[in-house]
Design a protein around this motif. Structure first.
Motif, PDB file in Angstrom:
ATOM      1  N   THR A 199       0.852  -1.184   0.000  1.00  0.00           N
ATOM      2  CA  THR A 199       0.000   0.000   0.000  1.00  0.00           C
ATOM      3  C   THR A 199       0.893   1.240   0.000  1.00  0.00           C
ATOM      4  N   LEU A 200       0.667   2.099  -0.968  1.00  0.00           N
ATOM      5  CA  LEU A 200       1.470   3.324  -1.042  1.00  0.00           C
ATOM      6  C   LEU A 200       0.554   4.514  -0.803  1.00  0.00           C
ATOM      7  N   ASP A 201       0.992   5.390   0.073  1.00  0.00           N
ATOM      8  CA  ASP A 201       0.158   6.531   0.455  1.00  0.00           C
ATOM      9  C   ASP A 201       0.921   7.836   0.205  1.00  0.00           C
ATOM     10  N   ARG A 202       0.458   8.595  -0.770  1.00  0.00           N
ATOM     11  CA  ARG A 202       1.100   9.900  -1.017  1.00  0.00           C
ATOM     12  C   ARG A 202       0.152  11.045  -0.684  1.00  0.00           C
ATOM     13  N   ARG A 203      -0.886  10.726   0.101  1.00  0.00           N
ATOM     14  CA  ARG A 203      -1.900  11.751   0.358  1.00  0.00           C
ATOM     15  C   ARG A 203      -1.362  12.948   1.123  1.00  0.00           C
ATOM     16  N   LYS A 204      -0.260  12.737   1.896  1.00  0.00           N
ATOM     17  CA  LYS A 204       0.328  13.861   2.652  1.00  0.00           C
ATOM     18  C   LYS A 204       1.759  14.121   2.195  1.00  0.00           C
ATOM     19  N   SER A 205       2.019  13.838   0.924  1.00  0.00           N
ATOM     20  CA  SER A 205       3.412  13.883   0.463  1.00  0.00           C
ATOM     21  C   SER A 205       3.887  15.276   0.063  1.00  0.00           C
ATOM     22  N   GLY A 206       3.092  16.299   0.326  1.00  0.00           N
ATOM     23  CA  GLY A 206       3.509  17.661  -0.030  1.00  0.00           C
ATOM     24  C   GLY A 206       2.362  18.364  -0.730  1.00  0.00           C
ATOM     25  N   ASN A 207       2.672  18.984  -1.866  1.00  0.00           N
ATOM     26  CA  ASN A 207       1.626  19.647  -2.637  1.00  0.00           C
ATOM     27  C   ASN A 207       0.789  18.585  -3.347  1.00  0.00           C
ATOM     28  N   VAL A 208      -0.435  18.385  -2.862  1.00  0.00           N
ATOM     29  CA  VAL A 208      -1.323  17.383  -3.463  1.00  0.00           C
ATOM     30  C   VAL A 208      -2.653  18.005  -3.877  1.00  0.00           C
TER      31      VAL A 208
END
Ligand code: FRU
Length: 486
Positions: A395-404
Motif C-alpha cells: 500500500t502506497l500513500d502519497r496523500r500527505k506527500s507535499g503539494n497534493v
C-alpha cells in the motif's frame, strides 16, 4: 544546460520547457539513442502536438535537439515510432546511408471538431542526417481511416519471421497488426484483444517484442497496451500480455492481463528499436492523464521514467515481466554512504537519516514479511509504503506527500499493489527518489510502483517499522547519491 527550478528532476529526462507527454520514436542508430516525444512548444498544457527530440549515449545524459516534426495540413503529430531502414526498402536513403523513418499518427483537429470519426490516419517521414532534419512523405497518409474514432500510435519493427515491416496499431478496443514490404504500402493481417485484457478505456501505445525466458532458450512475445482510463489505481496505466507471435498473429495463453507498474505515473511506455546486445529497454511517461495538465511545475511539465531493462522470468510456476533500471544507471550512482546494519525488534521502528534524499537510490534487503517505510521532511510531509507479505499487498500513500491539492484526482486514496507471487525469503527493495518522483522496485523489478510527488522540501529521513513477529535485521542498508545528468 542545467536546471534548478523547484521540482525539476535531476536524473530523469524533462523537456527544457513546456508540455511533454508520451515517448515516441525510440530508436538506436550510430551509437546514439534517440528519444522523440509528444511536445507542445507553446504552452505547459497539451495542445497541437509536435515531436520533440533528444539524443543520448546512455539514456541518462540527454542533449536537447530542435523539434523534429511539426503539424501540417494532415494534422497534429501524435504518438508513433521510428526505425532505421537498413535495407533501404523505402528507397528514402541508400544502403550506405539508411534513412531513419518515423511512423506516426496524424490527428486532424478540424475533422474531430466537425464530429467526424475518420480524423486519425498514419503518416511517415524520413531523415538522412540522424534525425536532424526531416522530410514528410509526399503521399501521406500511408494508412487512411474508414471510420474508427481512435486509430493510432503505430509501433513499427522489422519482423524477421515474415521478412516484412510490422506495424501495431490500436483501434479503440483492440490491436491491429499490419505488414509492409517498404513502410509505404500496408496490409492489415490480424487483430487481437476485443475479448481479452482490460477495457476500462481506449487502447493506446502498443508494443510487441520477443524476450528469452531467463535461464532458458525459450522465447516468448510480450505485448504492451496502455489504457486510459481503467488502470487499477485510477486513470491511465499499462497492461501486458505474454504469448506468441507467428509473424502475423499474436496469441496469449494468459487468462489475465497484468500491469507493468502499479504506481500511478508510468504511462504510454514503449521500447527501443535496434538497441545493442538485444537489450529490451523501456521508457515511460511519468504522469497520468487524470491530472497531468495540473501538476505544480511552472516552466515545463512532466518527466520520463528512468530507462528500464525488461526481462522475462519464471518465479515459481508463473512467468512475469520484470522492469528494473538499466546497468547504465549505476554509472550515475555515486559512492555509497557506508552500509549499515540495522536491527529492529518486532513492532518497533527505526528512523534512518537520509543524506541525499532529493536525488538518491536507497537499497536494502528486507528479511521479514511485513514492514512499513515512510519518508519524512521537516515540513511534516510524508510518503509511506507498507509491505504486507501475509496479505500479499503493498500500500502506497502519497496523500500527505507535499503539494497534493492541485487536483482532486492526484491522491483521492491510497494505492494498492497485489504481490501474490514473491519468492520466499528476503527480498530486495530499491527506492529511486528524484525531486518530483519516487520509483519503487521490489525483488529486482518483479513488482514496481512509479509515482510523482511534490514535497514542500526534501525528505530527511526514512522510518522503518517492523510489523512482523521476528526481529528485522538489515545487513546492507545503503543510500547513494544519484548524480545530476544535465
Ligand atoms: C497517449 C496518447 C496517445 C496519443 C497521444 C496524443 O498518452 O493519448 O494515444 O497519440 O497521447 O498526445
Amino acid at each position: 544546460g542545467y536546471y534548478t527550478e523547484k521540482y525539476r528532476s535531476q536524473y530523469h529526462f524533462t523537456p527544457e520547457e513546456k508540455w511533454m507527454n508520451d515517448p515516441n520514436g525510440l530508436v538506436y542508430k550510430d551509437s546514439l539513442y534517440h528519444l522523440f516525444y509528444q511536445y507542445y512548444p507553446d504552452s505547459t498544457v497539451w495542445g497541437p502536438m509536435h515531436w520533440g527530440h533528444a539524443v543520448s549515449k546512455d539514456m541518462m545524459v540527454w542533449k536537447h535537439k530542435p523539434i523534429a516534426l511539426f503539424p501540417d495540413e494532415n494534422g497534429f503529430i501524435f504518438s508513433g515510432s521510428a526505425v532505421v531502414d537498413h535495407n533501404n526498402t523505402s528507397g528514402f536513403g541508400t544502403k550506405d546511408n539508411p534513412a531513419m523513418v518515423a511512423i506516426f499518427t496524424y490527428h486532424d483537429m478540424e475533422g474531430e471538431q466537425a464530429g467526424k470519426n475518420d480524423f486519425q490516419t498514419q503518416g511517415i517521414a524520413y531523415s538522412l542526417d540522424n534525425g536532424e532534419s526531416w522530410t514528410k512523405y509526399e503521399k501521406n497518409p500511408v494508412i487512411g481511416n474508414t471510420g474508427i474514432k481512435d486509430f493510432r500510435d503505430p509501433k513499427v519493427f522489422w519482423n524477421d519471421k515474415a521478412e516484412v515491416w510490422t506495424m501495431l496499431l490500436v483501434a479503440g478496443d483492440h490491436l491491429q497488426i499490419w505488414n509492409s514490404p517498404n513502410l509505404k504500402e500496408w496490409e492489415k493481417v490480424s487483430e487481437f484483444g476485443k475479448e481479452t485484457g482490460a477495457h476500462g478505456g481506449v487502447w493506446e501505445c502498443p508494443d510487441l517484442f520477443p524476450l528469452k525466458i531467463e535461464g532458458t532458450d525459450e522465447v516468448k512475445w510480450v505485448l504492451l497496451i496502455s489504457i486510459n482510463p481503467g488502470a487499477p489505481n485510477g486513470g491511465s496505466g499499462t497492461q501486458y500480455f505474454i504469448g506468441d507471435f507467428d509473424g502475423t498473429t499474436f496469441t496469449t495463453d494468459q487468462v489475465d492481463h497484468k500491469w507493468i507498474d502499479l504506481g500511478r505515473d508510468n504511462y504510454a511506455g514503449v521500447t527501443y528499436n535496434d538497441a545493442p546486445n538485444n537489450e529490451r529497454v523501456f521508457i515511460g511517461w511519468m504522469s497520468n492523464w487524470d491530472y497531468a495538465r495540473e501538476t505544480p511545475t511552472e516552466k515545463w511539465r512532466s518527466a520520463m521514467t528512468v530507462p528500464r531493462a525488461l526481462t522475462l522470468r519464471k518465479v515459481g510456476n508463473e512467468l512475469s515481466l520484470f522492469n528494473y533500471p538499466l546497468e547504465n544507471f549505476e554509472k550515475h550512482v555515486a559512492l555509497a554512504y557506508p552500509e549499515s546494519r540495522i536491527k529492529i525488534l518486532p513492532t518497533r521502528k527505526r528512523i534512518i537519516p537520509l543524506k541525499y534524499s532529493n536525488q538518491s537510490k536507497t537499497k536494502f534487503t528486507l528479511s521479514v514479511p511485513n514492514a512499513q517505510m515512510y519518508f519524512r521532511n521537516k515540513n511534516g510531509d510524508s510518503l509511506s509504503i507498507d509491505i504486507d507479505r501475509d496479505k500479499k499487498l503493498v500500500t502506497l500513500d502519497r496523500r500527505k506527500s507535499g503539494n497534493v491539492d492541485f487536483s482532486d484526482k492526484f491522491s483521492p486514496g491510497v494505492q494498492q499493489m497485489k504481490i501474490p507471487n514473491l519468492p520466499d525469503g528476503p527480498i530486495e527493495i530499491v527506492l529511486l527518489l528524484d525531486h518530483s518522483s519516487l520509483e519503487l522496485f521490489i525483488n529486482g523489478g518483479q513488482y514496481v510502483m512509479t509515482n510523482q510527488i511534490f514535497p514542500n522540501e526534501f525528505f530527511r529521513a526514512i522510518t522503518i517499522i517492523n510489523n512482523s513477529e521476528e526481529e528485522l535485521v538489515i545487513e546492507d542498508f545503503t543510500e547513494h547519491k544519484v548524480e545530476r545528468v544535465w
